[in-house]
Design an enzyme around this catalytic site. Structure first.
Site, PDB file in Angstrom:
ATOM      1  N   HIS A 121       0.836  -1.211   0.000  1.00 20.08           N
ATOM      2  CA  HIS A 121       0.000   0.000   0.000  1.00 20.08           C
ATOM      3  C   HIS A 121       0.868   1.259   0.000  1.00 20.08           C
ATOM      4  O   HIS A 121       1.891   1.301   0.673  1.00 20.08           O
ATOM      5  CB  HIS A 121      -0.862   0.051   1.268  1.00 20.08           C
ATOM      6  CG  HIS A 121      -2.102  -0.773   1.203  1.00 20.08           C
ATOM      7  ND1 HIS A 121      -2.134  -2.103   1.556  1.00 20.08           N
ATOM      8  CD2 HIS A 121      -3.375  -0.448   0.854  1.00 20.08           C
ATOM      9  CE1 HIS A 121      -3.368  -2.560   1.413  1.00 20.08           C
ATOM     10  NE2 HIS A 121      -4.141  -1.592   0.992  1.00 20.08           N
ATOM     11  N   ASN A 152       8.699  -3.853   3.448  1.00 18.26           N
ATOM     12  CA  ASN A 152       7.339  -3.371   3.710  1.00 18.26           C
ATOM     13  C   ASN A 152       6.963  -3.515   5.181  1.00 18.26           C
ATOM     14  O   ASN A 152       6.383  -2.609   5.784  1.00 18.26           O
ATOM     15  CB  ASN A 152       6.355  -4.163   2.833  1.00 18.26           C
ATOM     16  CG  ASN A 152       4.943  -3.613   2.880  1.00 18.26           C
ATOM     17  OD1 ASN A 152       4.725  -2.453   3.242  1.00 18.26           O
ATOM     18  ND2 ASN A 152       3.976  -4.422   2.501  1.00 18.26           N
TER      19      ASN A 152
END
Length: 268
Positions: A121, A152
DNA sequence: CTGCACGAC
DNA sequence: GTCGTGCAG
């Protein structure tokens, strides 16, 4: 009591009733607007949106983005995070969907499947947990880049949590984030989604009458270094990406914000 | 928090 | 393809 008095009382009751009923309807209508479109309304005057090098800016209710068709991902995603929006819900993660608002066709999530890379995201799902529709909206493939999992869930995750901390401490921030879509990049999937070698994030605090901004540039691998190690000037990010980040701001303020790579006014 | 893999339907 | 469940950094 005269008939006239009774008529007067009835008339007053009717008028008051109508007033109360209309107020009730207006309240319901406003609630609906606030729950679905408040962010969109705010986005109509986003003064901090970067320029697009691709010519394709898309506005969603919860964030805006500039989509790069050659790289099949956004070159930037921008949104506001207010203190009041920092809530913890436990929404179930939906599946990623193609963003129909991207006219050139956003990538399919299957490009990421078994690629070894996360669907990372850019506008984090956790930043839109104050409204379920806006939470689901972050699960569009126009809002993700291929990211190594340890990056991430590691240093990038730490930075996202720091942004939430600043949103609380400074009563709201603007955030611009994306991968650096330059140079030689690996590609994944049938649609050849590029894997950025670096990711950047800009955070701006506009709320205390003395705006300040901070930019980060991170290599695409995990790191245990402190976050301030990755601070750079916005000017250097503009040179790297070709994006003009605060072009709508007054030039004096823009120059001041963009030249600095000092983080002395930011609490880590 | 950030995510993926796998099996049942 | 969708959904539920389990697991990892």
């Amino acid at each position: 009591m005269s008939k006239r008095t009774i008529y007067s009382i009835v008339a007053i009751v009717i008028v008051c009733g109508i007033y109360v009923f209309e107020t009730y309807l207006n309240t319901k209508e406003q609630d609906a607007i606030i729950s679905k479109g408040k962010i969109e309304k705010d986005l109509t005057n986003l003064f901090f949106l970067p320029t697009s090098t691709t010519g394709q800016i898309v506005h969603h209710d919860g964030y805006s983005l500039s989509y790069s068709e050659p790289h099949e991902q956004p070159e930037w995603v921008a949104y506001e995070l207010k203190e009041s929006q920092l809530v913890n819900t436990n929404f179930k993660r939906p599946y990623f969907e193609i963003d129909d608002a991207v006219k050139t066709g956003a990538a399919h999530w299957s490009n990421y499947k078994k690629s070894g890379y996360d669907r990372g995201h850019l506008c984090p799902a956790a930043d839109r947990e104050f409204n379920y529709d806006l939470y689901v909206e972050t699960f569009l493939t126009s809002n993700i880049s291929p990211q190594k999992h340890d990056f991430n869930s590691g240093v990038w995750n730490r930075l996202e949590q720091k942004i939430r901390y600043w949103a609380k401490r400074y009563d709201g921030v603007y955030v611009i984030t994306g991968g650096v879509l330059k140079g030689n990049m690996k590609v994944i999937g049938d649609e050849r989604v590029s894997v950025p070698n670096q990711f950047y994030k800009i955070v701006m605090d506009y709320n205390d009458g003395n705006p300040k901004a901070l930019a980060f540039l991170m290599p695409h691998h995990n790191s245990a270094k402190p976050l301030y190690h990755f601070v750079v000037s916005i000017d250097s990010l503009e040179n790297l990406t070709g994006i003009d980040f605060f072009s709508e701001l007054d030039d004096v303020l823009e120059n001041k914000l963009e030249a600095s790579s000092s983080y002395k006014n930011w609490h880590f």
